[in-house]
Scaffold this active site. Structure first.
Site, mmCIF file in Angstrom:
data_model
loop_
_atom_site.group_PDB
_atom_site.id
_atom_site.type_symbol
_atom_site.label_atom_id
_atom_site.label_comp_id
_atom_site.label_asym_id
_atom_site.label_seq_id
_atom_site.Cartn_x
_atom_site.Cartn_y
_atom_site.Cartn_z
ATOM 1 N N GLY A 45 -5.745 -4.033 -16.889
ATOM 2 C CA GLY A 45 -4.747 -5.091 -16.889
ATOM 3 C C GLY A 45 -3.666 -4.852 -15.844
ATOM 4 O O GLY A 45 -3.832 -4.065 -14.923
ATOM 5 N N HIS A 51 -7.116 -6.131 -7.610
ATOM 6 C CA HIS A 51 -8.120 -6.448 -8.630
ATOM 7 C C HIS A 51 -8.855 -7.743 -8.284
ATOM 8 O O HIS A 51 -10.068 -7.863 -8.484
ATOM 9 C CB HIS A 51 -7.450 -6.624 -9.997
ATOM 10 C CG HIS A 51 -6.830 -5.379 -10.552
ATOM 11 N ND1 HIS A 51 -5.472 -5.189 -10.598
ATOM 12 C CD2 HIS A 51 -7.393 -4.265 -11.082
ATOM 13 C CE1 HIS A 51 -5.206 -4.020 -11.152
ATOM 14 N NE2 HIS A 51 -6.356 -3.426 -11.445
ATOM 15 N N GLN A 162 -11.412 1.348 -3.978
ATOM 16 C CA GLN A 162 -11.367 2.604 -3.226
ATOM 17 C C GLN A 162 -10.075 3.377 -3.470
ATOM 18 O O GLN A 162 -10.029 4.595 -3.277
ATOM 19 C CB GLN A 162 -11.508 2.325 -1.730
ATOM 20 C CG GLN A 162 -11.532 3.593 -0.857
ATOM 21 C CD GLN A 162 -11.430 3.296 0.620
ATOM 22 O OE1 GLN A 162 -11.955 2.298 1.091
ATOM 23 N NE2 GLN A 162 -10.733 4.152 1.348
#
Length: 296
Positions: A45, A51, A162
């Site tokens: 979250g 994201h 990454q």
């Protein structure tokens, strides 16, 4: 709880939200029976554009994208850090829906861990270097929750950023050695205009700290350039140490040049393709990590 569409202002959503293992499994059983491929984007979250880059890549490569939202307690070695972790579920759901996510698995802690775990997963040297050294037990907790998520969702693909480079290689070892069918995808770091790697922890930075935090990316890029022109690893490490000493706000935790096969610090570089520069530093009681591959 029955799956339900997310209610958004102005936009009618078709994204489904599941809170239990049985319901998400039932949903995915029907999805895979139609021959659709499934991608998983695991998150804790407090979502941001980093994201969303994972979600975008997942949408490109799979027919059905599932994001999980679960703040995993077993990977926190610091109770205060767990308590401070940002929780922005409503905003997270809106972001996921707007980027084409098809389903969200957002379980409670009780659903994922009905009992205190009695097993742990060990990763050899991978869990004792860098992040593992400074966060004991962290990767065991990561391995446990990712194993659960892969078992629950059984995705064809799973997408990781990454920025958590060591975590990716820990999960890679997990998938390979436990024979999960899932293919892993590592997505490049999304950065703010200053070069700061996007992170949920950035929400906790003051304006002044956020401005100073660009020092991390500056240290990485300068070091990469010096290594590529042939400077020694030790001289580069010394320069980074001095750079952070000049900052009144930052405390450097580590800066290492490593081989991604085992994450052990290098004294000299033999295989540039496997070499990464990894850093962790604290500013304003917020711990930040970042990395660059020597050869992009």
């Amino acid at each position: 709880m029955v799956a339900q569409p997310l209610a958004l202002n102005l936009v009618k959503s078709t994204m489904l939200i599941f809170n239990t293992i049985d319901k998400i499994r039932d949903h995915l059983k029907h999805t895979t029976q139609t021959g659709k491929t499934v991608a998983l984007v695991p998150t804790m979250g407090a979502l941001h554009n980093g994201h969303m880059r994972l979600v975008k890549e997942a949408v490109k490569q799979a027919d059905h994208v599932v994001a999980s939202i679960f703040v995993n307690p077993t990977q926190f070695n610091n109770a205060a850090d767990l308590e401070k972790y940002p929780r922005t579920v409503d905003a997270d759901l809106k972001l996921l829906e707007s980027h084409g996510c098809h389903a969200v698995f957002a379980p409670s802690e009780q659903e994922v861990y009905p009992e205190k775990p009695s097993i742990s997963i060990r990763f050899g040297s991978l869990e004792s270097e860098l992040e593992g050294k400074f966060r004991p037990g962290h990767f065991s907790g990561v391995g446990l929750v990712v194993s659960k998520l892969l078992n629950i969702v059984n995705p064809d693909f799973a997408f990781f950023g990454q920025k958590d480079l060591q975590q990716f290689f820990v999960i890679k070892a997990l998938v390979e050695q436990l024979n999960f069918k899932t293919q892993l995808r590592m997505v490049p770091i999304e950065r703010e205009t200053s070069g700061l790697a996007m992170s949920s922890r950035n929400m906790r930075l003051s304006e002044a700290d956020r401005a100073e935090a660009s020092l991390i990316h500056k240290a990485l890029t300068q070091s990469k350039n010096r290594l590529l022109r042939g400077d020694s690893v030790q001289s580069v490490k010394n320069q980074v140490t001095e750079l952070f000493k000049s900052s009144d706000r930052f405390t450097l935790e580590y800066f290492e040049v490593i081989d991604t096969s085992d994450f052990k610090p290098l004294e000299s570089i033999n295989y540039k393709e496997n070499t990464a520069l990894c850093i962790a530093a604290e500013i304003g009681q917020v711990r930040l990590i970042d990395n660059l591959m020597l050869i992009s």
